[in-house]
Design a protein around this motif. Structure first.
Motif, PDB file in Angstrom:
ATOM      1  N   HIS A 160       0.834  -1.193   0.000  1.00 24.03           N
ATOM      2  CA  HIS A 160       0.000   0.000   0.000  1.00 24.03           C
ATOM      3  C   HIS A 160       0.876   1.254   0.000  1.00 24.03           C
ATOM      4  CE1 HIS A 160      -2.588  -3.191   1.518  1.00 24.03           C
ATOM      5  NE2 HIS A 160      -3.628  -2.468   1.168  1.00 24.03           N
ATOM      6  N   ILE A 161       0.487   2.230  -0.807  1.00 24.53           N
ATOM      7  CA  ILE A 161       1.217   3.496  -0.899  1.00 24.53           C
ATOM      8  C   ILE A 161       0.285   4.624  -0.479  1.00 24.53           C
ATOM      9  CG2 ILE A 161       2.439   5.096  -2.415  1.00 24.53           C
ATOM     10  CD1 ILE A 161       3.149   2.689  -4.182  1.00 24.53           C
ATOM     11  N   HIS A 162       0.714   5.372   0.512  1.00 25.89           N
ATOM     12  CA  HIS A 162      -0.077   6.493   1.031  1.00 25.89           C
ATOM     13  C   HIS A 162       0.611   7.787   0.604  1.00 25.89           C
ATOM     14  CE1 HIS A 162      -1.637   9.419   3.960  1.00 25.89           C
ATOM     15  NE2 HIS A 162      -2.667   8.603   4.122  1.00 25.89           N
ATOM     16  N   GLU A 163      -0.035   8.555  -0.261  1.00 26.23           N
ATOM     17  CA  GLU A 163       0.508   9.855  -0.666  1.00 26.23           C
ATOM     18  C   GLU A 163       0.297  10.834   0.483  1.00 26.23           C
ATOM     19  OE1 GLU A 163      -0.990  11.154  -4.415  1.00 26.23           O
ATOM     20  OE2 GLU A 163       0.106   9.631  -5.541  1.00 26.23           O
ATOM     21  N   SER A 164       1.318  11.008   1.267  1.00 23.88           N
ATOM     22  CA  SER A 164       1.215  11.738   2.531  1.00 23.88           C
ATOM     23  C   SER A 164       1.443  13.226   2.337  1.00 23.88           C
ATOM     24  CB  SER A 164       2.222  11.182   3.539  1.00 23.88           C
ATOM     25  OG  SER A 164       2.058   9.787   3.694  1.00 23.88           O
ATOM     26  N   SER A 165       0.913  13.992   3.274  1.00 22.38           N
ATOM     27  CA  SER A 165       1.002  15.448   3.210  1.00 22.38           C
ATOM     28  C   SER A 165       1.600  15.989   4.493  1.00 22.38           C
ATOM     29  CB  SER A 165      -0.396  16.051   2.999  1.00 22.38           C
ATOM     30  OG  SER A 165      -0.400  17.433   3.292  1.00 22.38           O
ATOM     31  N   GLY A 166       2.524  16.925   4.352  1.00 19.24           N
ATOM     32  CA  GLY A 166       3.104  17.582   5.509  1.00 19.24           C
ATOM     33  C   GLY A 166       2.125  18.464   6.252  1.00 19.24           C
ATOM     34  N   ALA A 167       0.931  18.635   5.690  1.00 19.83           N
ATOM     35  CA  ALA A 167      -0.094  19.445   6.346  1.00 19.83           C
ATOM     36  C   ALA A 167      -1.121  18.586   7.080  1.00 19.83           C
ATOM     37  CB  ALA A 167      -0.809  20.327   5.326  1.00 19.83           C
ATOM     38  N   THR A 168      -1.398  17.385   6.570  1.00 19.58           N
ATOM     39  CA  THR A 168      -2.530  16.611   7.098  1.00 19.58           C
ATOM     40  C   THR A 168      -2.192  15.200   7.559  1.00 19.58           C
ATOM     41  OG1 THR A 168      -3.114  15.855   4.862  1.00 19.58           O
ATOM     42  CG2 THR A 168      -4.166  17.885   5.662  1.00 19.58           C
ATOM     43  N   THR A 169      -1.078  14.624   7.125  1.00 14.90           N
ATOM     44  CA  THR A 169      -0.790  13.233   7.496  1.00 14.90           C
ATOM     45  C   THR A 169      -0.055  13.219   8.828  1.00 14.90           C
ATOM     46  OG1 THR A 169      -0.618  12.673   5.144  1.00 14.90           O
ATOM     47  CG2 THR A 169       0.152  11.025   6.717  1.00 14.90           C
ATOM     48  N   THR A 170      -0.842  13.282   9.893  1.00 17.17           N
ATOM     49  CA  THR A 170      -0.339  13.354  11.255  1.00 17.17           C
ATOM     50  C   THR A 170       0.013  11.955  11.766  1.00 17.17           C
ATOM     51  OG1 THR A 170      -2.559  13.114  12.130  1.00 17.17           O
ATOM     52  CG2 THR A 170      -1.787  15.366  11.708  1.00 17.17           C
ATOM     53  N   LEU A 171       0.563  11.902  12.969  1.00 18.72           N
ATOM     54  CA  LEU A 171       0.826  10.612  13.612  1.00 18.72           C
ATOM     55  C   LEU A 171      -0.457   9.812  13.779  1.00 18.72           C
ATOM     56  CD1 LEU A 171       3.349  11.795  16.345  1.00 18.72           C
ATOM     57  CD2 LEU A 171       3.844  10.137  14.538  1.00 18.72           C
ATOM     58  N   GLU A 172      -1.548  10.500  14.081  1.00 13.76           N
ATOM     59  CA  GLU A 172      -2.836   9.813  14.233  1.00 13.76           C
ATOM     60  C   GLU A 172      -3.279   9.193  12.913  1.00 13.76           C
ATOM     61  OE1 GLU A 172      -2.089  12.515  17.438  1.00 13.76           O
ATOM     62  OE2 GLU A 172      -2.164  12.895  15.280  1.00 13.76           O
ATOM     63  N   GLU A 173      -3.059   9.907  11.801  1.00 12.52           N
ATOM     64  CA  GLU A 173      -3.416   9.374  10.494  1.00 12.52           C
ATOM     65  C   GLU A 173      -2.536   8.181  10.145  1.00 12.52           C
ATOM     66  OE1 GLU A 173      -5.029   9.108   6.509  1.00 12.52           O
ATOM     67  OE2 GLU A 173      -5.750   9.819   8.452  1.00 12.52           O
ATOM     68  N   VAL A 174      -1.250   8.276  10.440  1.00 14.52           N
ATOM     69  CA  VAL A 174      -0.343   7.151  10.192  1.00 14.52           C
ATOM     70  C   VAL A 174      -0.813   5.919  10.961  1.00 14.52           C
ATOM     71  CG1 VAL A 174       2.009   6.297  10.554  1.00 14.52           C
ATOM     72  CG2 VAL A 174       1.648   8.599   9.656  1.00 14.52           C
ATOM     73  N   ALA A 175      -1.153   6.095  12.229  1.00 19.15           N
ATOM     74  CA  ALA A 175      -1.621   4.972  13.045  1.00 19.15           C
ATOM     75  C   ALA A 175      -2.902   4.373  12.485  1.00 19.15           C
ATOM     76  CB  ALA A 175      -1.828   5.425  14.487  1.00 19.15           C
ATOM     77  N   ALA A 176      -3.834   5.234  12.047  1.00 20.94           N
ATOM     78  CA  ALA A 176      -5.099   4.739  11.497  1.00 20.94           C
ATOM     79  C   ALA A 176      -4.876   3.936  10.221  1.00 20.94           C
ATOM     80  CB  ALA A 176      -6.044   5.915  11.228  1.00 20.94           C
ATOM     81  N   VAL A 177      -3.950   4.394   9.376  1.00 19.01           N
ATOM     82  CA  VAL A 177      -3.664   3.672   8.132  1.00 19.01           C
ATOM     83  C   VAL A 177      -3.023   2.320   8.425  1.00 19.01           C
ATOM     84  CG1 VAL A 177      -2.268   3.706   6.020  1.00 19.01           C
ATOM     85  CG2 VAL A 177      -3.517   5.756   6.725  1.00 19.01           C
ATOM     86  N   VAL A 178      -2.084   2.281   9.368  1.00 21.74           N
ATOM     87  CA  VAL A 178      -1.450   1.017   9.736  1.00 21.74           C
ATOM     88  C   VAL A 178      -2.496   0.022  10.239  1.00 21.74           C
ATOM     89  CG1 VAL A 178       0.160  -0.091  11.349  1.00 21.74           C
ATOM     90  CG2 VAL A 178       0.806   2.030  10.195  1.00 21.74           C
ATOM     91  N   THR A 179      -3.431   0.503  11.053  1.00 16.82           N
ATOM     92  CA  THR A 179      -4.512  -0.357  11.546  1.00 16.82           C
ATOM     93  C   THR A 179      -5.374  -0.863  10.393  1.00 16.82           C
ATOM     94  OG1 THR A 179      -4.587   0.786  13.673  1.00 16.82           O
ATOM     95  CG2 THR A 179      -6.546  -0.446  13.028  1.00 16.82           C
ATOM     96  N   ALA A 180      -5.705   0.026   9.456  1.00 17.31           N
ATOM     97  CA  ALA A 180      -6.535  -0.365   8.319  1.00 17.31           C
ATOM     98  C   ALA A 180      -5.839  -1.400   7.440  1.00 17.31           C
ATOM     99  CB  ALA A 180      -6.902   0.871   7.496  1.00 17.31           C
ATOM    100  N   VAL A 181      -4.545  -1.212   7.193  1.00 19.67           N
ATOM    101  CA  VAL A 181      -3.797  -2.179   6.372  1.00 19.67           C
ATOM    102  C   VAL A 181      -3.723  -3.527   7.082  1.00 19.67           C
ATOM    103  CG1 VAL A 181      -1.533  -2.714   5.393  1.00 19.67           C
ATOM    104  CG2 VAL A 181      -2.503  -0.419   5.141  1.00 19.67           C
TER     105      VAL A 181
END
Length: 338
Positions: A160-181
């Motif tokens: 899975h590739i997540h096009e991350s943003s320095g404005a919106t891809t926070t630690l919380e978003e990273v954790a949520a994506v890891v859980t989803a994967v």
């Protein structure tokens, strides 16, 4: 006899007796009682890391710009999924299609002997494609492209590739994506984050931001039981000619070195080999340009201060996986006096 509710152990606090019982239960079921290990796909690096990356580890991958940090990180992820695992790449620097081009060229080189299409040829094929042909048609027209396409489709649902943003891809978003994967693939993924200084954290200065990011990534690695390889940028002062980059040159905070379980620094061999290897054999200059040195500055589960070398194949977005221990003397080596 059941343990009284008032004395039943819950949460993170467990007695040694309970830990022994839990470990015994896991072993009797045929499961692994210790950490899960993800092979890097580089045999000499796996040997140094006692098998590879371990669940709960935060791994820092640093080095000067353009020396192959992203190339090596993406290759780690590719190697994990090619071996049957799952991986997720958080890319703050590159769009997903750029990584796809690298993966196609990498797979072509890995799967097909002889001359095969490189990253530039793959990009040109996409840019010149017309007439409504399929992706398989476009790639099959390239040397090695058919086998690359077959390989990518074989693990396409596990990388899975997540096009991350320095404005919106926070630690919380990273954790949520890891859980989803993890839920989607049914297995804990290898995690690559490119790069740690890009994570948006609400702190007044960069040192505090990087400290919070490093602490958050380490906590996530432990909670999700995954290895996180986080690429790190360097301080500008570390990029001057003739300087060999070290852990303290990573940009932002000493917390990076404190929180990380493993620190790897990638550098061009020609830039960090000792001068006597160049002045007495001028042919070494060109030869060393084709190699990168990976220095394990820190390694909690194995030997540190180890220098390994890998041949570059940046034309195909990869390093050759067969590496060696560096035999030449490098600059800024520590001298131990007994």
């Amino acid at each position: 006899m059941a343990t009284p509710a008032a004395h039943r152990e819950t949460g993170p606090l467990r007695s040694l007796g309970t830990l022994l019982d839990d470990t015994d239960s896991v072993l009797r079921r045929g499961g692994p009682a210790g950490a899960t290990v993800w092979s890097t796909g580089f045999p000499v690096l796996d040997a140094t890391l006692t098998g590879g990356f371990r669940s709960g580890e935060l791994v820092l991958l640093g080095g000067p710009a353009g020396h192959g940090k992203t190339t090596m990180g993406v290759q780690f992820a590719r190697n994990v999924v090619a071996a049957g695992g799952a991986a997720v790449i958080f890319s703050y620097e590159h769009e997903s299609h750029t990584l796809l081009e690298r993966l196609i060229a990498l797979e072509a080189a890995e799967r097909t002997p002889g001359e095969v299409a490189g990253v530039i040829e793959v990009r040109r094929a996409f840019e010149s494609a017309s007439g409504g042909g399929s992706l398989e048609d476009v790639l099959s027209a390239l040397p090695g492209g058919a086998r690359a396409y077959a390989a990518l489709t074989s693990y396409g649902d596990r990388l899975h590739i997540h096009e991350s943003s320095g404005a919106t891809t926070t630690l919380e978003e990273v954790a949520a994506v890891v859980t989803a994967v993890t839920q989607t693939t049914g297995t804990a993924p290898f995690v690559l984050l490119d790069y740690v200084q890009k994570i948006p954290v609400d702190r007044p200065d960069e040192t505090e931001r990087v400290t919070a990011a490093a602490e958050g990534l380490k906590d996530l690695a432990l909670q999700a039981r995954v290895p996180i390889v986080a690429i790190s940028a360097a301080d500008k002062e570390a990029l001057v000619s003739g300087h060999r980059m070290r852990t303290h040159d990573l940009r932002g905070s000493s917390a990076l070195a404190f929180e990380a379980d493993v620190v790897m620094i990638v550098g061009d061999k020609v830039d960090i080999v000792s001068r006597e290897h160049l002045v007495y054999d001028l042919g070494n200059i060109q030869r060393f340009r084709g190699w990168s040195v990976v220095t394990l500055e820190k390694n909690r589960h194995g030997q540190a201060r180890v220098e390994l070398e890998f041949a570059k194949d940046f034309e195909h977005g990869r390093f050759h996986p067969e590496g060696n221990a560096v035999t030449e003397r490098l600059i800024d080596e520590r001298v131990f006096v007994s």
